[in-house]
Design a protein around this motif. Structure first.
Motif, PDB file in Angstrom:
ATOM      1  N   LYS A  42     -10.409  -1.402  -4.251  1.00 55.59           N
ATOM      2  CA  LYS A  42     -10.384  -0.607  -3.032  1.00 55.59           C
ATOM      3  C   LYS A  42     -11.651   0.214  -2.930  1.00 55.59           C
ATOM      4  O   LYS A  42     -12.233   0.617  -3.938  1.00 55.59           O
ATOM      5  CB  LYS A  42      -9.180   0.332  -3.056  1.00 55.59           C
ATOM      6  CG  LYS A  42      -8.964   1.032  -1.712  1.00 55.59           C
ATOM      7  CD  LYS A  42      -7.983   2.184  -1.848  1.00 55.59           C
ATOM      8  CE  LYS A  42      -7.527   2.661  -0.474  1.00 55.59           C
ATOM      9  NZ  LYS A  42      -6.817   3.944  -0.557  1.00 55.59           N
ATOM     10  N   HIS A  87      -4.486   1.478   6.484  1.00 55.26           N
ATOM     11  CA  HIS A  87      -4.032   2.547   7.406  1.00 55.26           C
ATOM     12  C   HIS A  87      -4.947   2.651   8.613  1.00 55.26           C
ATOM     13  O   HIS A  87      -5.492   3.695   8.930  1.00 55.26           O
ATOM     14  CB  HIS A  87      -3.847   3.888   6.694  1.00 55.26           C
ATOM     15  CG  HIS A  87      -4.939   4.301   5.737  1.00 55.26           C
ATOM     16  ND1 HIS A  87      -6.204   4.588   6.150  1.00 55.26           N
ATOM     17  CD2 HIS A  87      -4.921   4.486   4.398  1.00 55.26           C
ATOM     18  CE1 HIS A  87      -6.939   4.940   5.094  1.00 55.26           C
ATOM     19  NE2 HIS A  87      -6.179   4.877   4.019  1.00 55.26           N
ATOM     20  N   PRO A 115      -2.619   1.845  -4.150  1.00 57.89           N
ATOM     21  CA  PRO A 115      -3.907   1.363  -3.664  1.00 57.89           C
ATOM     22  C   PRO A 115      -5.124   2.159  -4.102  1.00 57.89           C
ATOM     23  O   PRO A 115      -6.240   1.756  -3.801  1.00 57.89           O
ATOM     24  CB  PRO A 115      -3.740   1.478  -2.139  1.00 57.89           C
ATOM     25  CG  PRO A 115      -2.768   2.590  -1.964  1.00 57.89           C
ATOM     26  CD  PRO A 115      -1.871   2.599  -3.153  1.00 57.89           C
ATOM     27  N   ASP A 175       1.456   4.222   4.770  1.00 60.43           N
ATOM     28  CA  ASP A 175       0.507   4.786   3.812  1.00 60.43           C
ATOM     29  C   ASP A 175       1.212   5.895   3.013  1.00 60.43           C
ATOM     30  O   ASP A 175       0.668   6.962   2.801  1.00 60.43           O
ATOM     31  CB  ASP A 175      -0.725   5.334   4.542  1.00 60.43           C
ATOM     32  CG  ASP A 175      -1.853   5.706   3.597  1.00 60.43           C
ATOM     33  OD1 ASP A 175      -1.836   5.251   2.438  1.00 60.43           O
ATOM     34  OD2 ASP A 175      -2.742   6.463   4.026  1.00 60.43           O
ATOM     35  N   HIS A 181       1.387   5.104  -2.224  1.00 59.77           N
ATOM     36  CA  HIS A 181       0.849   5.976  -3.274  1.00 59.77           C
ATOM     37  C   HIS A 181       1.967   6.420  -4.213  1.00 59.77           C
ATOM     38  O   HIS A 181       2.623   7.426  -3.998  1.00 59.77           O
ATOM     39  CB  HIS A 181       0.097   7.143  -2.653  1.00 59.77           C
ATOM     40  CG  HIS A 181      -1.103   6.674  -1.894  1.00 59.77           C
ATOM     41  ND1 HIS A 181      -2.287   6.356  -2.520  1.00 59.77           N
ATOM     42  CD2 HIS A 181      -1.276   6.371  -0.589  1.00 59.77           C
ATOM     43  CE1 HIS A 181      -3.153   5.913  -1.611  1.00 59.77           C
ATOM     44  NE2 HIS A 181      -2.566   5.913  -0.433  1.00 59.77           N
ATOM     45  N   HIS A 183       0.856  -1.205   0.000  1.00 56.40           N
ATOM     46  CA  HIS A 183       0.000   0.000   0.000  1.00 56.40           C
ATOM     47  C   HIS A 183       0.883   1.244   0.000  1.00 56.40           C
ATOM     48  O   HIS A 183       1.364   1.676   1.039  1.00 56.40           O
ATOM     49  CB  HIS A 183      -0.929  -0.008   1.220  1.00 56.40           C
ATOM     50  CG  HIS A 183      -1.929   1.106   1.237  1.00 56.40           C
ATOM     51  ND1 HIS A 183      -3.293   0.898   1.186  1.00 56.40           N
ATOM     52  CD2 HIS A 183      -1.776   2.454   1.307  1.00 56.40           C
ATOM     53  CE1 HIS A 183      -3.927   2.059   1.225  1.00 56.40           C
ATOM     54  NE2 HIS A 183      -3.023   3.025   1.294  1.00 56.40           N
ATOM     55  N   ASN A 207       1.307   9.458   3.273  1.00 56.54           N
ATOM     56  CA  ASN A 207       0.353  10.079   4.195  1.00 56.54           C
ATOM     57  C   ASN A 207       0.796  10.088   5.660  1.00 56.54           C
ATOM     58  O   ASN A 207       0.595  11.070   6.360  1.00 56.54           O
ATOM     59  CB  ASN A 207      -1.012   9.397   4.058  1.00 56.54           C
ATOM     60  CG  ASN A 207      -1.600   9.629   2.675  1.00 56.54           C
ATOM     61  OD1 ASN A 207      -1.333  10.642   2.052  1.00 56.54           O
ATOM     62  ND2 ASN A 207      -2.380   8.685   2.186  1.00 56.54           N
TER      63      ASN A 207
HETATM   64 ZN   LIG Z   1      -3.414   5.072   1.221  1.00 54.12          ZN
END
Ligand SMILES: [Zn+2]
Lengths: 555, 419
Positions: A183, A265, A119, A380, A62, A60, A383
């Motif tokens: 997702k 997450h 994801p 994540d 980005h 996972h 994030n």
């Molecule tokens: Zn994410």
């Protein structure tokens, strides 16, 4: 060419090998059995004193798609802190919070990672996700396609279409977007935000469609299971970041009724409302529920202190969180009756009570969930923190005294609100290998990856054993990708292009008739132009597709 | 003769993909859903098929070798134009990285108005399908939308059906600043757009007052830029009353100094509206001749939009100093590479520097470049990808004919390999 890796301590949970000294042979990109004849070894690496694992897999992260590129464009000042110069074998770019594509590939490889999965692939933005990932060298990649706030699905639910019709639509979308998973982000909430709803609880109706997040989770989790996709429905739940959302998360786990579900997450969804600041840890309750419900897998989304940027499909929650933007600039988008996105820069501070407790909640979760096959190591990216912080995170998990040293420096009220200091568990090397290799490959449904037995692709990472686990994991001695030596002493020495992992579930072709009508009436492109063709991945001569079997199929 | 349907266009910015095009050898004819921009762009005939060095026709190999020689001898190459598809931009950036060039998209000075606002405070934006299905009030600021995109209204406002509006012809259109040049914005039931004209130079003040009114701040004058404050108040009231308003502008049309502040005021006003219990979105126009494509690909490759230099060995972004025209005027570049695969009329700036043009067949020069390599057009001569104006959707461009012209990627990649 026959390569021999001699005498390393092998951690290969996929075949139950836990630190045994073994030789590994590589030929034509794959791991092979010890040759029976007298095939000469072309190159031998003496790995005495070294730790051998398969290449790590980030399940996972980005790394591809529009919101990440918005995050890049938004933050020139962040890139200027970390310029990356061109070398004889690598391209230039930028690093830190949201690195350029080339640097993403190099830095992952330099930590021993050989695959990463985006994801949040919006169907309408899937081309961009794949084009960006096509410019990430070395890594294998793949994506989970985002459904649940798209108007087509919500119209199906309002029209009470049966599960079979929904299964067809999910399978069609996976094929059209070239995905390996599905997702859902704030189920129905991204859509509700477009109707000016500012929050959506698990049982709250979308004001236009009358559909609840619980309905959406149920049909999508069922669809993923029934069409035979290995990766369970990947869920970014309701109420991200809202104090008290631990109850929503527990309710989500109970409500899915035993269907396979991955909660992503989960740290951001594990908050209580106790204490002076009405913000507390729900990690123990979450861990208890995960331990009890074997259908549930999670990744943590650990936060680590420092500057980063949050990029999410959840424009409803990102809009609500924009007041915390640091620096103070942010973007949200409503996207194509399909989904949305929100990009908010964040600076997590160890002297901020909430941030400090978020840090502790993530670690509590890691340490209280018992089965390493059902929990995955993520921040994540970007994030919770950039992926480059993984070696630090691994040390926090493997080294209790280091963890407690850091704990003693965070906001004092946060220290009082966590039981982290009393948790004795330290992750073992084998458990790290499960979380970041064998478990991740199993969760995604990757054939011939994440293991070191004969027949696997030769994605292999070699570390020097070091009690300082951060040092150990941030600088592997060697990384092989498909048998090619790509990293030596933590630096890229050669590059290649990884493959794109997908599944291709069947669907009833009659679905396309209705979809075509829908596209002609309401969308902005023709259905035929929406579907991504195989050529688009492979025509540049660098990309390739690897199709994985569905459950019940033979590879 | 064949007819190809559902042809996507990289020319108009709105990603129309319902064109029918007749192909007769290398001649194209738009037979359905053409417009003033797309039809001539598709139908333009091929003239040059062979590269030229110093005006003499040569093979592609010779031209590529000559281009590499010119680039090898330079201290500061400049790659301008940057108008091509995704793969073309990939090769362009690889060449820039290797040669230490400055990369500058030809539309960047206009787009800069958006980037400066975005990078300072951000925005809340939307995409074409949301407009098509949700927008009940469209405010057009400082732009003649129909000359920018002739089919915008037909496709995205006066569409017969929408998911969330009972009657699309009841949508309201308001122009602030510039008046529309035609009737495209008049609804199918005859309702004309409301127009509040002002001079370009007055737009910053007009927009600032509109934002103040949206926020409920008192205004002590009766007119701004010749527009009655009561009229601006009525626009503010409509924005607040709308269910899903959209405010649109073309950054390049805001041709006055510090127009980024006007883009910022618009974008902050949209945020204000969203804090007043309704929904509103911004919608910057663009998507022509690969402008969004250049910025997207440069964005993921370097972290920065397409006005970036590689002369230090790593990318450095400067929206002012890396302006191709500034570099040429100040004598800071010593070779020009001009890449323009879409528009044969967009020729390089006149310069005494050694010049390599990788351009659409049919370019005519007042000053013959040292090297001219005619290339195919993405979406006509080869397949590819281009971003449309909303910057989210990349359209899949089709190959329509067998012209034998190389792609931008082929040519720039060959030059890079020859370095
Ligand atoms: Zn994410």
């Amino acid at each position: 060419m026959l390569i021999k890796l001699t005498n390393g301590a092998v951690y290969d949970p996929a075949s139950g090998v836990d630190g045994t000294k073994q030789d590994i042979y590589i030929q034509d990109g794959r791991i092979v059995n010890k040759p029976v004849g007298d095939d000469p070894v072309d190159k031998e690496f003496d790995l005495s004193g070294k730790v051998v694992m398969s290449g790590a897999i980030d399940m996972h992260t980005h790394i591809g798609g529009g919101k990440g590129n918005i995050a890049r464009i938004l933050l020139p000042e962040d890139h200027r802190q970390d310029p990356v110069a061109r070398t004889d074998v690598t391209r230039s770019g930028c690093g830190h919070a949201m690195p350029s594509t080339f640097v993403t590939g190099y830095r992952y490889a330099e930590m021993g990672y050989t695959a990463g999965f985006e994801p949040a692939v919006l169907p309408i933005n899937a081309r961009q996700a794949h084009m960006e990932m096509a410019d990430i060298p070395i890594l294998d990649k793949g994506g989970y396609v985002l459904l649940g706030s798209d108007d087509y699905l919500l119209r199906m639910l309002t029209a009470k279409k049966d599960q079979k019709a929904i299964n067809d639509y999910v399978a069609f979308t996976m094929q059209a977007a070239k995905a390996i998973g599905v997702k859902v982000v704030n189920p129905g909430g991204i859509n509700a935000f477009k109707f000016n709803q500012r929050k959506l609880d698990l049982d709250e109706q979308n004001c236009h469609y009358g559909v609840t997040p619980r309905d959406i989770l149920q049909v999508l989790a069922t669809a993923v299971k029934e069409i035979g996709v290995s990766h369970p429905l990947h869920v970014h739940g309701c109420n991200l970041g809202v104090p008290g959302n631990v109850n929503t998360t527990l309710d989500t786990i109970q409500g899915i009724g035993g269907l396979p579900m991955h909660l992503t997450h989960i740290q951001f969804h594990s908050y209580g409302t106790e204490g002076d600041f009405k913000f507390s840890s729900g990690a123990a309750q979450i861990a208890e529920a995960v331990n009890k419900n074997k259908n549930i897998t999670i990744d943590v989304g650990q936060i680590l202190f420092g500057q980063t940027v949050t990029a999410s499909g959840d424009n409803m929650r990102q809009h609500a969180n924009h007041k915390f933007a640091s620096p103070n600039k942010w973007v949200t988008m409503d996207i194509e009756c399909d989904a949305g996105c929100g990009v908010v820069p964040f600076k997590y501070k160890d002297q901020n009570f909430v941030n400090a407790l978020q840090w502790a909640i993530g670690l509590e979760t890691f340490l209280l969930v018992e089965d390493p096959w059902r929990i995955f190591l993520t921040t994540d990216h970007p994030n919770g923190a950039p992926f480059t912080s993984y070696p630090h995170l691994i040390r926090l998990l493997m080294d209790r005294s280091f963890r407690n040293d850091v704990l003693s420096t965070i906001h004092p009220e946060a220290q009082k609100m966590t039981n982290l200091a009393s948790i004795e568990r330290e992750y073992s090397l084998q458990e790290i290998a499960i979380m970041t290799r064998a478990g991740a490959a199993k969760l995604i449904g990757l054939q011939d990856r994440g293991g070191l037995s004969a027949g696997n692709w030769a994605d292999i990472t070699v570390y020097t054993d070091n009690v300082d686990r951060q040092k150990m994991f941030e600088k592997p001695d060697y990384v092989f990708k498909d048998g090619q030596l790509v990293v030596v002493d933590g630096k890229v020495v050669s590059t290649k292009w990884g493959t794109t992992h997908v599944v291709k579930p069947d669907f009833d072709a009659s679905l396309e008739k209705d979809l075509q009508k829908y596209f002609d009436r309401f969308m902005t492109m023709k259905l035929g132009n929406f579907k991504i063709s195989d050529d688009e991945i492979t025509e540049d001569g660098r990309g390739s597709l690897t199709i994985h079997p569905l459950n019940g199929e033979v590879a | 003769m064949a007819e190809i349907t559902e042809v996507p266009s990289p020319f108009c910015g709105i990603g129309t993909d319902d064109l029918n095009i007749q192909v007769d050898g290398v001649a194209l004819k738009v037979v359905k859903n053409g417009c003033a921009i797309n039809t001539p762009a598709f139908e333009q005939v091929i003239t040059d098929t062979l590269p030229r060095v110093e005006g003499k026709e040569v093979s592609l190999e010779v031209a590529v070798a000559k281009a590499a020689v010119l680039l090898k001898d330079t201290n500061q190459p400049l790659i301008g134009g940057c108008a091509t598809d995704v793969n073309g931009m990939r090769a362009l950036l690889a060449l820039a990285d290797r040669s230490g060039a400055v990369v500058d998209n030809m539309s960047f000075t206009g787009a800069r108005n958006n980037f400066l606002a975005l990078q300072d405070s951000g925005w809340m934006n939307t995409t074409l399908a949301e407009i098509k299905n949700r927008c009940d009030l469209l405010l057009v600021v400082g732009t003649d939308l129909e000359s920018f995109s002739p089919r915008f209204f037909e496709r995205y406002l006066w569409n017969e059906e929408s998911m969330f509006l009972d009657d699309t012809s009841k949508r309201e259109v308001i122009y602030l600043g510039k008046a529309p040049s035609g009737e495209a914005s008049t609804s199918p039931n005859g309702q004309k757009a409301k127009v509040f004209e002002c001079a370009n130079a007055d737009l910053p003040e007009v927009v600032a007052v509109l934002r103040a009114l949206v926020k409920g701040n008192p205004i002590r004058v009766d007119f701004v830029g010749g527009i009655a404050v009561t009229d601006l108040q009525s626009i503010a009231d409509k924005l607040k009353a709308a269910t899903y308003s959209v405010v649109t502008w073309a950054a390049g049309a805001l041709a006055f100094s510090q127009a980024e502040l006007t883009v910022q005021t618009i974008s902050e006003m949209v945020k204000d509206l969203n804090n007043r219990n309704t929904r509103s979105s911004g919608f910057p126009l663009g998507g022509k001749e690969g402008d969004q494509t250049a910025n997207q690909v440069c964005g993921w490759t370097t972290g920065y939009p397409a006005r970036t230099r590689f002369s230090s060995g790593y990318p450095e972004y400067d929206p002012y100093l890396n302006d191709a025209n500034v570099l040429l005027a100040n004598g800071e570049a010593d070779t020009l590479v001009w890449v323009q695969a879409f528009n044969a009329k967009a020729v390089p700036p006149i310069t005494t520097l050694p010049t390599i043009v990788v351009g659409r067949s049919g370019m005519t020069f007042t000053q013959e470049p040292d090297v001219f390599i005619p290339v195919g057009t993405p979406g006509i001569d080869h397949a590819g990808h281009a971003y449309r104006m909303d910057n989210v959707v990349a359209i899949r461009l089709k190959k329509l004919r067998e012209s034998g012209l190389p792609s931008t990627f082929d040519v720039l990649n060959a030059i890079e390999q020859a370095l």
